[in-house]
Design a protein around this motif. Structure first.
Motif, PDB file in Angstrom:
ATOM      1  N   ASP A  94       0.794  -1.218   0.000  1.00  0.00           N
ATOM      2  CA  ASP A  94       0.000   0.000   0.000  1.00  0.00           C
ATOM      3  C   ASP A  94       0.832   1.276   0.000  1.00  0.00           C
ATOM      4  N   ILE A  95       1.823   1.312   0.901  1.00  0.00           N
ATOM      5  CA  ILE A  95       2.535   2.579   1.077  1.00  0.00           C
ATOM      6  C   ILE A  95       4.046   2.440   0.990  1.00  0.00           C
ATOM      7  N   SER A 138      12.671  10.137   8.004  1.00  0.00           N
ATOM      8  CA  SER A 138      11.701  10.995   7.337  1.00  0.00           C
ATOM      9  C   SER A 138      10.269  10.521   7.597  1.00  0.00           C
ATOM     10  N   SER A 139      10.070   9.188   7.502  1.00  0.00           N
ATOM     11  CA  SER A 139       8.708   8.670   7.730  1.00  0.00           C
ATOM     12  C   SER A 139       8.244   8.923   9.147  1.00  0.00           C
ATOM     13  N   SER A 140       9.187   8.844  10.081  1.00  0.00           N
ATOM     14  CA  SER A 140       8.796   9.029  11.475  1.00  0.00           C
ATOM     15  C   SER A 140       8.387  10.476  11.726  1.00  0.00           C
ATOM     16  N   LEU A 141       8.792  11.360  10.843  1.00  0.00           N
ATOM     17  CA  LEU A 141       8.491  12.782  11.016  1.00  0.00           C
ATOM     18  C   LEU A 141       7.412  13.271  10.049  1.00  0.00           C
ATOM     19  N   THR A 142       6.710  12.327   9.456  1.00  0.00           N
ATOM     20  CA  THR A 142       5.680  12.709   8.492  1.00  0.00           C
ATOM     21  C   THR A 142       4.297  12.472   9.077  1.00  0.00           C
ATOM     22  N   ASN A 143       3.388  13.351   8.746  1.00  0.00           N
ATOM     23  CA  ASN A 143       2.005  13.195   9.159  1.00  0.00           C
ATOM     24  C   ASN A 143       1.437  11.873   8.643  1.00  0.00           C
ATOM     25  N   GLU A 144       0.781  11.127   9.538  1.00  0.00           N
ATOM     26  CA  GLU A 144       0.268   9.809   9.202  1.00  0.00           C
ATOM     27  C   GLU A 144      -0.646   9.816   7.959  1.00  0.00           C
ATOM     28  N   ASP A 145      -1.536  10.784   7.888  1.00  0.00           N
ATOM     29  CA  ASP A 145      -2.466  10.813   6.751  1.00  0.00           C
ATOM     30  C   ASP A 145      -1.718  10.912   5.431  1.00  0.00           C
ATOM     31  N   LYS A 146      -0.662  11.696   5.484  1.00  0.00           N
ATOM     32  CA  LYS A 146       0.143  11.888   4.278  1.00  0.00           C
ATOM     33  C   LYS A 146       0.783  10.552   3.862  1.00  0.00           C
ATOM     34  N   ILE A 147       1.253   9.791   4.856  1.00  0.00           N
ATOM     35  CA  ILE A 147       1.871   8.492   4.554  1.00  0.00           C
ATOM     36  C   ILE A 147       0.848   7.566   3.914  1.00  0.00           C
ATOM     37  N   ILE A 148      -0.361   7.537   4.494  1.00  0.00           N
ATOM     38  CA  ILE A 148      -1.380   6.631   3.982  1.00  0.00           C
ATOM     39  C   ILE A 148      -1.713   6.960   2.530  1.00  0.00           C
ATOM     40  N   ILE A 149      -1.740   8.256   2.220  1.00  0.00           N
ATOM     41  CA  ILE A 149      -2.107   8.646   0.850  1.00  0.00           C
ATOM     42  C   ILE A 149      -0.929   8.487  -0.105  1.00  0.00           C
ATOM     43  N   ASP A 150       0.229   9.022   0.297  1.00  0.00           N
ATOM     44  CA  ASP A 150       1.353   9.107  -0.648  1.00  0.00           C
ATOM     45  C   ASP A 150       2.451   8.083  -0.410  1.00  0.00           C
ATOM     46  N   GLY A 151       2.357   7.345   0.690  1.00  0.00           N
ATOM     47  CA  GLY A 151       3.397   6.356   0.974  1.00  0.00           C
ATOM     48  C   GLY A 151       4.596   6.976   1.664  1.00  0.00           C
ATOM     49  N   ASP A 187       4.827  16.406   4.830  1.00  0.00           N
ATOM     50  CA  ASP A 187       3.961  17.123   5.772  1.00  0.00           C
ATOM     51  C   ASP A 187       4.533  16.861   7.168  1.00  0.00           C
ATOM     52  N   PHE A 188       5.410  17.755   7.584  1.00  0.00           N
ATOM     53  CA  PHE A 188       6.188  17.538   8.797  1.00  0.00           C
ATOM     54  C   PHE A 188       5.306  17.443  10.037  1.00  0.00           C
ATOM     55  N   SER A 189       5.582  16.444  10.869  1.00  0.00           N
ATOM     56  CA  SER A 189       4.800  16.276  12.085  1.00  0.00           C
ATOM     57  C   SER A 189       5.590  15.482  13.117  1.00  0.00           C
ATOM     58  N   THR A 190       5.556  15.920  14.354  1.00  0.00           N
ATOM     59  CA  THR A 190       6.245  15.173  15.405  1.00  0.00           C
ATOM     60  C   THR A 190       5.242  14.375  16.235  1.00  0.00           C
ATOM     61  N   GLU A 191       4.041  14.244  15.683  1.00  0.00           N
ATOM     62  CA  GLU A 191       2.958  13.553  16.362  1.00  0.00           C
ATOM     63  C   GLU A 191       3.378  12.160  16.867  1.00  0.00           C
ATOM     64  N   ALA A 192       4.074  11.408  16.006  1.00  0.00           N
ATOM     65  CA  ALA A 192       4.446  10.034  16.361  1.00  0.00           C
ATOM     66  C   ALA A 192       5.318  10.024  17.609  1.00  0.00           C
ATOM     67  N   TYR A 193       6.285  10.925  17.662  1.00  0.00           N
ATOM     68  CA  TYR A 193       7.176  10.964  18.820  1.00  0.00           C
ATOM     69  C   TYR A 193       6.428  11.408  20.068  1.00  0.00           C
ATOM     70  N   THR A 204      -0.231   4.517  13.173  1.00  0.00           N
ATOM     71  CA  THR A 204       0.603   3.319  13.304  1.00  0.00           C
ATOM     72  C   THR A 204       1.878   3.368  12.473  1.00  0.00           C
ATOM     73  N   GLU A 205       1.773   3.825  11.237  1.00  0.00           N
ATOM     74  CA  GLU A 205       2.952   3.751  10.358  1.00  0.00           C
ATOM     75  C   GLU A 205       4.074   4.657  10.844  1.00  0.00           C
ATOM     76  N   SER A 206       3.735   5.909  11.118  1.00  0.00           N
ATOM     77  CA  SER A 206       4.797   6.812  11.566  1.00  0.00           C
ATOM     78  C   SER A 206       5.272   6.412  12.963  1.00  0.00           C
ATOM     79  N   LEU A 207       4.372   5.812  13.757  1.00  0.00           N
ATOM     80  CA  LEU A 207       4.746   5.379  15.102  1.00  0.00           C
ATOM     81  C   LEU A 207       5.786   4.255  15.041  1.00  0.00           C
ATOM     82  N   LYS A 208       5.566   3.329  14.124  1.00  0.00           N
ATOM     83  CA  LYS A 208       6.536   2.237  13.944  1.00  0.00           C
ATOM     84  C   LYS A 208       7.914   2.804  13.616  1.00  0.00           C
ATOM     85  N   MET A 209       7.910   3.783  12.740  1.00  0.00           N
ATOM     86  CA  MET A 209       9.190   4.336  12.311  1.00  0.00           C
ATOM     87  C   MET A 209       9.840   5.150  13.430  1.00  0.00           C
TER      88      MET A 209
END
Lengths: 306, 310
Positions: free
Chosen positions: A138-139, B50-63, B70-76, B273-278
């Motif tokens: 997917d990603i 980079s993935s760990s610092l990206t907004n989750e929604d952005k990852i889901i859409i663009d990988g 879309d910078f975000s420290t939400e995961a941390y 979940t994705e950015s959290l894993k990273m």
């Protein structure tokens, strides 16, 4: 008389022997005692009886292992993967080491070597995470790129055929720095007079590499490759387990002896067969190492293992 | 590129002008290939950070992407909102690494010293006793049963430390280093009446600092990165080392969610979940990456010693 020397020696070496005691106990307990535990492979293990009290069942465990077809599959995979790793990794490492030796200044070399050595330092768990990052349907970055180019994404985690290439790539990636350092050390120790002589004879850079560097690397290459061949039946559990895990769809091309033994023991709790597979691997490995060591001895006695 | 090939074809030519051209072409190829190889080794790390610092929604859409779109420290922030488990995993890993490295180093050097003494008649026999274990083994099953059923080490701190204490390769590297120390030093100390252990502790150890640093770092790295012994022997959450915690988390986001709920989090939105894993990957690897520039040379040293006498 002989007895007396023995007691004398014992007294003389008292402290040295005491210093060796922890290591001796460790290896007796964690290496030699388990060797005696090989008997489990010939038993129907039950927890009440334990290793030595369980009833014998002859070669039943081995028969299961071989008749299920698993033995052939995992042994073939283990050997083929290791052969591919040996060939690709060594070629790439020699290539990188020669270039590092010939090209660039101190800083360039340092930076490149640091970058290449980095993957060696991370755990296979992290490598598994990175792989997932790159490859998932997917990603994953690979599929993002493919979609960006207007191509069909590929479902890597459900397609066994991709994995031999991927695992060779991952192994090369993780081992590049380590091997390059080894080969670079070997190249650096080549007598500089040879290069000077080649220079005087008008050799160009390609001739220098082909006629001086590579022939001088032969002994190192042959030894490293032979030693690796000795371990051809040992799979790198950390790599296979973290890249594939329990994804059964991929087992046809990715299951190696070590992952099979682990799964039989922990997941299906088939202790007898797991032990049988382990013994099979140990014996096969032992015979291989003996043969390889014989080959090394014939080639260069000083480099032999024993 | 065609000019390069031309030069290769003329490689037999002895005119220095051509040789200089060859050299130049080769350098270009060399620089480019090495840079590509080095980048291939580095890029995956950049991707993770980079993935760990990206907004989750952005990852889901663009990988996953190499530069945070879309910078975000939400995961941390989320990871450290209820940090108990991570902190515990860190403490376990630090304790295991410290204890393992210290005792491993002490025992390895002591063993290697006894084996390196040329006046020790039985040293070859002992060396072979250790070495043989690399040639043949009983396999995973008897070893596992011994530790779990007979030594009752399941879910103990020892199960994480003991299996990695000794390594024949480290003993060999240490021994070959110690063999390089002049025997006269030992002889003169003996004449002064020093015992073998005293010679080792007071004389040999200070002289072998470079080798100790190298082996110590190899040990520390092995302990820090160990997840295998935890996979086999640890089910108690309080005893999970960092890498194993990461392993659990990668495979089981559901469990992660529950752990966070259990920690008292009221989760109204979806967990990234994705950015959290990273982010967790970065947190688990961080100390290695920070120490890497300073310790790298010791590893290179160790490999070179090891390569001389494999």
């Amino acid at each position: 008389m002989k007895r007396q020397t023995f007691w004398n020696d014992l007294k003389n070496y008292k402290v040295l022997l005491l210093m060796l005691t922890p290591a001796v106990i460790f290896y007796l307990l964690f290496a030699y005692l388990p060797m005696a535990g090989i008997v489990i492979a010939f038993k129907r293990y039950d927890y009440a009886g334990g290793i030595f009290g369980s009833p014998w069942n002859g070669f039943d465990n081995f028969r299961f292992f071989f008749e299920s077809g698993d033995a052939f599959r995992v042994t073939r995979n283990t050997a083929l993967y290791n052969i591919a790793f040996i060939a690709v990794n060594n070629a790439l490492q020699i290539f990188a080491a020669i270039l590092l030796f010939e090209v660039g200044g101190k800083w360039f070399r340092k930076i490149i070597q640091s970058a290449m050595f980095l993957p060696y330092f991370i755990s296979w768990v992290v490598v598994g995470a990175i792989a997932y990052n790159l490859l998932n349907y997917d990603i994953g970055t690979v599929n993002v790129l493919l979609r960006g180019l207007g191509l069909e994404p590929i479902d890597i985690y459900n397609t066994p055929a991709y994995w031999p290439y991927l695992l060779v790539l991952v192994s090369a990636w993780k081992g590049l720095g380590y091997g390059t350092v080894m080969y670079l050390a070997a190249i650096t120790s080549i007598d500089t007079e040879m290069y000077e002589a080649a220079e005087i004879d008008g050799a160009n850079i390609f001739q220098r590499i082909m006629k001086v560097t590579i022939p001088n690397l032969y002994p190192t290459v042959i030894i490293l490759v032979l030693l690796a061949v000795g371990n051809i039946f040992r799979g790198d559990f950390g790599m296979f387990y973290n890249m594939i895990g329990n994804n059964g769809i991929l087992f046809s091309t990715t299951d190696v002896i070590d992952t099979f033994v682990f799964r039989s023991l922990i997941t299906s709790n088939d202790i007898g067969m797991s032990a049988a597979a382990g013994v099979f691997q140990s014996v096969l490995g032992f015979v291989t190492i003996m043969l390889v060591n014989y080959a090394v001895r014939r080639y260069d006695k000083d480099r032999a293992l024993f | 590129m065609s000019a390069t090939e031309l030069n290769v074809d003329k490689s037999f030519a002895k005119a220095t002008g051509v040789r200089k051209m060859d050299r130049k072409a080769f350098s270009v190829i060399g620089y480019v290939s090495l840079t590509i190889l080095a980048l291939l080794c580095l890029l995956p790390f950049i991707l993770v950070v980079s993935s760990s610092l990206t907004n989750e929604d952005k990852i889901i859409i663009d990988g996953y992407q190499f530069i945070p779109a879309d910078f975000s420290t939400e995961a941390y922030r989320l990871l450290f909102k209820y940090p108990e488990q991570i902190v515990r995993a860190y403490i376990v890993t630090i304790c295991v690494t410290a204890a393992g490295t210290f005792f491993g180093l002490f025992l390895t050097s002591m063993t290697a010293y006894a084996l390196s003494r040329k006046d020790f008649k039985w040293r070859n026999r002992f060396s072979f006793f250790f070495f043989f274990t690399t040639l043949f083994s009983g396999g995973l099953v008897p070893w596992y049963l011994l530790i779990v059923n007979y030594l009752n080490m399941k879910d103990t701190f020892l199960a994480l430390v003991v299996p990695l204490l000794f390594n024949v390769f480290y003993i060999i590297v240490m021994k070959s280093f110690l063999s390089g120390i002049p025997e006269a030093i030992v002889e003169s100390a003996k004449i002064d009446g020093a015992g073998d252990f005293r010679i080792y502790a007071k004389l040999i150890l200070p002289l072998s600092k470079p080798a100790l640093a190298t082996i110590g770092l190899f040990l520390a790295l092995a302990y820090w990165n160990d997840w295998y012994n935890a996979l086999l022997f640890v089910s108690n959450e309080n005893l999970m080392p960092l890498q194993y915690y990461l392993y659990k988390m990668l495979g089981n986001m559901e469990g992660m969610r529950k752990a966070m709920m259990g920690a008292g989090a009221v989760i109204t939105t979806a967990i990234p979940t994705e950015s959290l894993k990273m982010a967790m990957t970065v947190v688990a690897t961080g100390p290695i990456l920070l120490a890497y520039p300073f310790v790298q040379r010791f590893f290179v040293q160790g490999l070179t010693i090891g390569a001389v006498k494999g």
